[in-house]
Design an enzyme around this catalytic site. Structure first.
Site, PDB file in Angstrom:
ATOM      1  CG  HIS A   1       7.861  -5.637   5.864  1.00 52.41           C
ATOM      2  ND1 HIS A   1       6.511  -5.320   5.908  1.00 52.41           N
ATOM      3  CD2 HIS A   1       8.491  -4.511   6.310  1.00 52.41           C
ATOM      4  CE1 HIS A   1       6.367  -4.085   6.342  1.00 52.41           C
ATOM      5  NE2 HIS A   1       7.554  -3.580   6.596  1.00 52.41           N
TER       6      HIS A   1
ATOM      7  CD  GLU B   1       4.279  -7.218   3.688  1.00 52.34           C
ATOM      8  OE1 GLU B   1       5.020  -7.539   4.645  1.00 52.34           O
ATOM      9  OE2 GLU B   1       3.438  -6.300   3.778  1.00 52.34           O
TER      10      GLU B   1
ATOM     11  CG  ASN C   1       5.438  -8.548   8.224  1.00 46.11           C
ATOM     12  OD1 ASN C   1       6.408  -7.787   8.131  1.00 46.11           O
ATOM     13  ND2 ASN C   1       4.503  -8.612   7.298  1.00 46.11           N
TER      14      ASN C   1
ATOM     15  CG  ASP D   1       9.245   0.728   0.314  1.00 43.88           C
ATOM     16  OD1 ASP D   1       9.487   1.912   0.621  1.00 43.88           O
ATOM     17  OD2 ASP D   1       9.240  -0.176   1.137  1.00 43.88           O
TER      18      ASP D   1
HETATM   19  C1  F6R Z   1       9.511   1.585   4.210  1.00 44.64           C
HETATM   20  C2  F6R Z   1      10.089   0.290   4.480  1.00 44.64           C
HETATM   21  C3  F6R Z   1       9.541  -0.610   5.523  1.00 44.64           C
HETATM   22  C4  F6R Z   1       9.727  -0.040   6.928  1.00 44.64           C
HETATM   23  C5  F6R Z   1       9.122  -0.984   7.961  1.00 44.64           C
HETATM   24  C6  F6R Z   1       9.259  -0.449   9.358  1.00 44.64           C
HETATM   25  O1  F6R Z   1      10.241   2.226   3.188  1.00 44.64           O
HETATM   26  O2  F6R Z   1      11.008  -0.038   3.838  1.00 44.64           O
HETATM   27  O3  F6R Z   1      10.184  -1.853   5.441  1.00 44.64           O
HETATM   28  O4  F6R Z   1      11.085   0.136   7.184  1.00 44.64           O
HETATM   29  O5  F6R Z   1       7.772  -1.171   7.676  1.00 44.64           O
HETATM   30  O6  F6R Z   1       8.496   0.692   9.489  1.00 44.64           O
HETATM   31  P1  F6R Z   1       8.604   1.595  10.793  1.00 44.64           P
HETATM   32  O7  F6R Z   1       9.996   2.081  10.825  1.00 44.64           O
HETATM   33  O8  F6R Z   1       7.625   2.722  10.560  1.00 44.64           O
HETATM   34  O9  F6R Z   1       8.271   0.723  11.931  1.00 44.64           O
END
Ligand code: F6R
Length: 264
Positions: free
Chosen positions: A146, A151, A144, A72
């Protein structure tokens, strides 16, 4: 789906070993195997990237011809912003693991208008297809549930598209920005359908803050309310978590027995 619960220090090592093996197997038969690796950003995969860098340094791994595909990108960050995922991946992954920045693909979040972003999302899907799809996709999980920036409520068959970030996600990611209000409101993210087409998925999670999301993803229903639950639908998915992130799992004993293989 294989669920592996380990002491925190071992999570990155095991996840890196799974990624390396899956990547090695993916195109082993092809004369000019190059491979494609899906890259998550955020804190969760940093240890895994360090392990890949170590393997690269010691000659056990060669990613110089592998193409990396980001999950992303934020919408609206200026070119070169240190928190844009292109910058983060160039800094934290390309250099350390020896991935050529020319082989790094990131959705283009620079468009000002929706039609520009929609076109960028479609072009990103095409670029994945042109290289034969993603061999191994590395994933983190949001508190959450995702994955990518899909989301809760995301269609289970969604493709790369513009997605609004939830307040929860913006709050979680505020630690990377000077002020909470600096966190972008939108992203261009691979869809859940896009992610499901990768040949292998490797999700890493550590810490208590991820426990509820991990439990919902692994043992809850397959539902858009917990986007990470789509891993249940994938034939080759690994979930590598530490003890804290596994706190909410009911079937831990079985996962440990299963992980022991035929000797267990
Ligand atoms: C970012 C992504 C998100 C993160 C998720 C966890 O490229 O794909 O899904 O993997 O927000 O983020 P952290 O690892 O910082 O807790």
């Amino acid at each position: 789906m294989e669920i592996i619960v380990l002491p925190t220090a071992d999570v990155a090592v095991r996840a890196a070993a799974i990624v390396t093996e899956a990547l090695g197997n993916a195109r082993a038969g092809e004369a000019k195997a190059s491979g494609t690796l899906g890259l998550a950003t955020g804190s969760s995969p940093l240890g895994l990237y360090r392990e890949l860098a170590r393997a690269q340094g010691s000659g056990q791994l060669d990613l110089t011809r592998v193409h990396g595909f980001a999950l992303d990108e934020y919408v609206g960050l200026p070119d070169g912003h240190p928190q844009s995922y292109r910058e983060v991946l160039t800094r934290e992954v390309c250099g350390p693991v020896g991935l050529d920045p020319a082989n790094l693909h990131v959705p283009d979040g620079s468009g000002n208008r929706l039609d520009e972003l929609v076109a960028a999302a479609a072009a990103y899907e095409d670029s994945i297809q042109e290289l034969g799809g993603i061999d191994v996709q590395i994933l983190g999980i949001g508190s959450n549930g995702h994955i990518g920036f899909n989301e809760p409520g995301s269609s289970l068959s969604s493709r790369t598209r513009v997605k609004r970030l939830s307040d929860r996600t913006r709050l979680d990611n505020a630690r990377f920005f000077a002020r909470p209000e600096d966190v972008p409101t939108h992203s261009v993210t691979q869809g859940l359908g896009t992610i499901l087409e990768a040949q292998a998925l490797v999700l890493v999670a550590t810490g208590l803050a991820k426990a509820a999301a991990v439990a919902a993803a692994v043992e809850g229903p397959l539902t858009a309310s917990c986007p990470a639950s789509v891993l249940q639908w994938h034939a080759r998915a690994w979930v590598v978590v530490d003890e804290a992130a596994a706190t909410g799992l009911r079937n831990r004993e079985y996962y440990a027995e299963a992980a022991a293989g035929l000797d267990g």
